[in-house]
Write a protein that holds these residues in place. Structure first.
Motif, mmCIF file in Angstrom:
data_model
loop_
_atom_site.group_PDB
_atom_site.id
_atom_site.type_symbol
_atom_site.label_atom_id
_atom_site.label_comp_id
_atom_site.label_asym_id
_atom_site.label_seq_id
_atom_site.Cartn_x
_atom_site.Cartn_y
_atom_site.Cartn_z
ATOM 1 N N MET A 9 71.093 -42.363 76.417
ATOM 2 C CA MET A 9 70.899 -41.079 77.096
ATOM 3 C C MET A 9 72.114 -40.785 77.984
ATOM 4 S SD MET A 9 68.002 -39.999 79.817
ATOM 5 C CE MET A 9 66.730 -40.933 79.003
ATOM 6 N N PRO A 10 72.706 -39.586 77.882
ATOM 7 C CA PRO A 10 73.848 -39.274 78.742
ATOM 8 C C PRO A 10 73.429 -39.267 80.205
ATOM 9 C CG PRO A 10 73.148 -37.331 77.536
ATOM 10 C CD PRO A 10 72.351 -38.470 76.996
ATOM 11 N N ALA A 11 74.378 -39.622 81.067
ATOM 12 C CA ALA A 11 74.055 -39.681 82.490
ATOM 13 C C ALA A 11 73.865 -38.271 83.053
ATOM 14 C CB ALA A 11 75.180 -40.388 83.231
ATOM 15 N N GLY A 12 73.064 -38.164 84.080
ATOM 16 C CA GLY A 12 72.912 -36.907 84.799
ATOM 17 C C GLY A 12 72.148 -35.833 84.069
ATOM 18 N N THR A 13 71.318 -36.214 83.111
ATOM 19 C CA THR A 13 70.523 -35.197 82.429
ATOM 20 C C THR A 13 69.091 -35.258 82.928
ATOM 21 O OG1 THR A 13 69.713 -34.407 80.323
ATOM 22 C CG2 THR A 13 70.078 -36.767 80.500
ATOM 23 N N LEU A 14 68.448 -34.075 82.883
ATOM 24 C CA LEU A 14 67.043 -34.032 83.277
ATOM 25 C C LEU A 14 66.147 -34.411 82.119
ATOM 26 C CD1 LEU A 14 66.960 -30.763 85.369
ATOM 27 C CD2 LEU A 14 66.433 -33.037 86.207
ATOM 28 N N TYR A 15 66.715 -34.408 80.902
ATOM 29 C CA TYR A 15 65.903 -34.672 79.724
ATOM 30 C C TYR A 15 65.573 -36.148 79.634
ATOM 31 C CZ TYR A 15 67.171 -29.953 78.488
ATOM 32 O OH TYR A 15 67.333 -28.604 78.500
ATOM 33 N N ARG A 16 64.314 -36.451 79.501
ATOM 34 C CA ARG A 16 63.862 -37.837 79.573
ATOM 35 C C ARG A 16 63.379 -38.388 78.228
ATOM 36 N NH1 ARG A 16 66.618 -38.709 82.709
ATOM 37 N NH2 ARG A 16 66.497 -38.729 84.972
ATOM 38 N N GLY A 17 63.392 -37.543 77.184
ATOM 39 C CA GLY A 17 62.956 -38.038 75.880
ATOM 40 C C GLY A 17 61.469 -38.320 75.830
ATOM 41 N N ARG A 18 61.073 -39.101 74.843
ATOM 42 C CA ARG A 18 59.677 -39.531 74.679
ATOM 43 C C ARG A 18 58.746 -38.336 74.420
ATOM 44 N NH1 ARG A 18 59.232 -44.729 73.755
ATOM 45 N NH2 ARG A 18 57.041 -44.340 74.126
ATOM 46 N N GLU A 19 57.440 -38.610 74.480
ATOM 47 C CA GLU A 19 56.447 -37.598 74.111
ATOM 48 C C GLU A 19 56.555 -36.346 74.967
ATOM 49 O OE1 GLU A 19 55.943 -40.778 74.504
ATOM 50 O OE2 GLU A 19 54.548 -41.595 73.040
ATOM 51 N N GLY A 20 56.743 -36.525 76.274
ATOM 52 C CA GLY A 20 56.742 -35.381 77.185
ATOM 53 C C GLY A 20 57.806 -34.366 76.848
ATOM 54 N N MET A 21 59.068 -34.833 76.695
ATOM 55 C CA MET A 21 60.148 -33.883 76.435
ATOM 56 C C MET A 21 60.058 -33.281 75.043
ATOM 57 S SD MET A 21 64.218 -34.497 76.184
ATOM 58 C CE MET A 21 64.657 -34.113 74.511
ATOM 59 N N TRP A 22 59.786 -34.124 74.044
ATOM 60 C CA TRP A 22 59.828 -33.595 72.682
ATOM 61 C C TRP A 22 58.686 -32.635 72.390
ATOM 62 C CZ3 TRP A 22 64.261 -33.413 70.692
ATOM 63 C CH2 TRP A 22 65.203 -34.410 70.967
ATOM 64 N N SER A 23 57.517 -32.855 73.018
ATOM 65 C CA SER A 23 56.433 -31.887 72.834
ATOM 66 C C SER A 23 56.821 -30.566 73.488
ATOM 67 C CB SER A 23 55.130 -32.421 73.427
ATOM 68 O OG SER A 23 55.265 -32.586 74.824
ATOM 69 N N TRP A 24 57.533 -30.646 74.614
ATOM 70 C CA TRP A 24 58.009 -29.436 75.312
ATOM 71 C C TRP A 24 59.015 -28.691 74.433
ATOM 72 C CZ3 TRP A 24 63.089 -28.569 77.043
ATOM 73 C CH2 TRP A 24 63.269 -27.505 77.936
ATOM 74 N N VAL A 25 59.952 -29.427 73.823
ATOM 75 C CA VAL A 25 60.932 -28.812 72.926
ATOM 76 C C VAL A 25 60.225 -28.149 71.742
ATOM 77 C CG1 VAL A 25 62.798 -29.299 71.283
ATOM 78 C CG2 VAL A 25 62.836 -30.347 73.558
ATOM 79 N N ALA A 26 59.286 -28.881 71.127
ATOM 80 C CA ALA A 26 58.587 -28.342 69.959
ATOM 81 C C ALA A 26 57.768 -27.111 70.349
ATOM 82 C CB ALA A 26 57.680 -29.414 69.345
ATOM 83 N N HIS A 27 57.201 -27.119 71.566
ATOM 84 C CA HIS A 27 56.409 -25.973 72.019
ATOM 85 C C HIS A 27 57.294 -24.729 72.147
ATOM 86 C CE1 HIS A 27 52.474 -24.794 73.490
ATOM 87 N NE2 HIS A 27 53.063 -24.004 74.361
ATOM 88 N N ARG A 28 58.508 -24.906 72.690
ATOM 89 C CA ARG A 28 59.472 -23.799 72.821
ATOM 90 C C ARG A 28 59.885 -23.267 71.464
ATOM 91 N NH1 ARG A 28 63.385 -23.577 77.912
ATOM 92 N NH2 ARG A 28 61.576 -22.927 79.091
ATOM 93 N N VAL A 29 60.309 -24.187 70.581
ATOM 94 C CA VAL A 29 60.826 -23.778 69.277
ATOM 95 C C VAL A 29 59.741 -23.042 68.486
ATOM 96 C CG1 VAL A 29 61.712 -24.619 67.073
ATOM 97 C CG2 VAL A 29 62.564 -25.602 69.207
ATOM 98 N N THR A 30 58.522 -23.615 68.436
ATOM 99 C CA THR A 30 57.460 -22.952 67.681
ATOM 100 C C THR A 30 57.096 -21.617 68.334
ATOM 101 O OG1 THR A 30 55.834 -24.246 68.922
ATOM 102 C CG2 THR A 30 56.442 -25.073 66.753
ATOM 103 N N GLY A 31 57.101 -21.561 69.659
ATOM 104 C CA GLY A 31 56.765 -20.320 70.356
ATOM 105 C C GLY A 31 57.731 -19.200 70.011
ATOM 106 N N VAL A 32 59.041 -19.505 70.040
ATOM 107 C CA VAL A 32 60.047 -18.485 69.725
ATOM 108 C C VAL A 32 59.904 -18.033 68.270
ATOM 109 C CG1 VAL A 32 62.522 -18.075 69.482
ATOM 110 C CG2 VAL A 32 61.651 -19.237 71.507
ATOM 111 N N LEU A 33 59.708 -18.987 67.354
ATOM 112 C CA LEU A 33 59.556 -18.633 65.938
ATOM 113 C C LEU A 33 58.345 -17.720 65.725
ATOM 114 C CD1 LEU A 33 60.319 -22.050 64.177
ATOM 115 C CD2 LEU A 33 61.761 -20.006 64.222
ATOM 116 N N ILE A 34 57.224 -18.077 66.339
ATOM 117 C CA ILE A 34 56.002 -17.276 66.189
ATOM 118 C C ILE A 34 56.223 -15.870 66.732
ATOM 119 C CG2 ILE A 34 53.593 -17.042 66.890
ATOM 120 C CD1 ILE A 34 53.601 -20.177 67.094
#
Lengths: 126, 160
Positions: free
Chosen positions: A1-26
């Protein structure tokens, strides 16, 4: 993971990313869908003509993708509400995400035949 | 009691003599964030709170409306192959489905517009870019909601 990022990976971040991407597509599909439905005010022929494209095998695959996006967004949205309003929500957010994924897989398998069946029949004959 | 009085007396002896009197007044310290004539009018509202709440409330309703819509349009009774002008006419003959579709249109468009507003705020870094992207979003949203509403209310099954 690059230093100084707010992105933490794992279930929390990726579900958030998927929620954004699917929301915009819909949302983009929703614009198109209101416009194509508006053709019922132009003429029955114009509407039936554009709906015919929704029945082609290629667009049927896109519809399956749309169903996938909507189902994930809906189920994960309920998970977000549980995280926000259920006292134990944050503690179980990972388990809830895997529940969401599990229900999503089951529903997607269930949607396979109803959504793609006619496309398969058209491609390979009934 | 005695400890308090003795300590108060101690303070009196050491620090009791004030540095300030009427000829040497203490400096005036302004309250932090004091409102003056130059302070712009407060623009703080609870808009973001209401937006946050709206996403959750409309989300719950949309789960029912949209999944029901998908079930009817794509799964039941032959799936997408049955859809056509006649099918739309049959459904919109009932006020129930008119209201269903109207509620779905408004809630989904506002839910989606607010979501995209958040995405624009997050990723568009230049003030101008952010402003114009949001203007485009609001214009498209208002147009689409009004068009959809007009179509539902003015639909004529006997136009041909």
């Amino acid at each position: 993971m690059p230093a100084g990022t707010l992105y933490r990976g794992r279930e929390g971040m990726w579900s958030w990313v998927a929620h954004r991407v699917t929301g915009v597509l819909i949302f983009f599909f929703l614009f198109v869908h209101v416009l194509d439905t508006a053709l019922v005010r132009v003429s029955p022929e114009a509407y039936d003509k554009v709906v015919a494209t929704y029945k082609t095998p290629i667009v049927a695959c896109l519809e399956y993708g749309l169903v996938a996006a909507i189902l994930f967004h809906a189920l994960n949205g309920l998970r977000i509400i549980a995280v926000d309003f259920w006292a134990k929500g944050p503690r179980y957010q990972k388990q809830m995400l895997w529940t969401v994924v599990g229900v999503w897989v089951v529903l997607m398998v269930g949607a396979l035949y109803p959504v793609l069946g006619h496309a398969v029949r058209e491609l390979f004959g009934s | 009691m005695s400890a308090e009085t003795s300590s108060a007396a101690a303070i009196g002896e050491v620090e009791g003599a004030s540095l300030y009197d009427t000829d040497h007044p203490a400096p005036l310290i302004e309250a932090p964030r004091k409102r003056t004539k130059k302070t712009p009018k407060s623009t703080r509202t609870n808009f973001e709170l209401y937006g946050w709440m709206f996403m959750r409330l409309s989300g719950i309703v949309l789960v029912v409306l949209v999944l029901g819509h998908l079930l009817i349009q794509l799964v039941l009774d032959g799936g997408v192959s049955k859809i056509g002008f006649a099918f739309v006419a049959g459904r919109w003959a009932s006020p129930f489905w008119q209201i269903w579709d109207l509620a779905m249109l408004w809630l989904a468009m506002l839910h989606g517009a607010n979501g995209l507003r958040t995405v624009i705020n997050d990723y568009a870094q230049r003030d101008n870019t952010r402003f114009w992207l949001k203007m485009l979003l609001y214009t498209a949203t208002v147009f689409t909601v009004l068009l959809g509403t007009l179509v539902i209310f003015t639909f004529d099954p006997n136009m041909r």
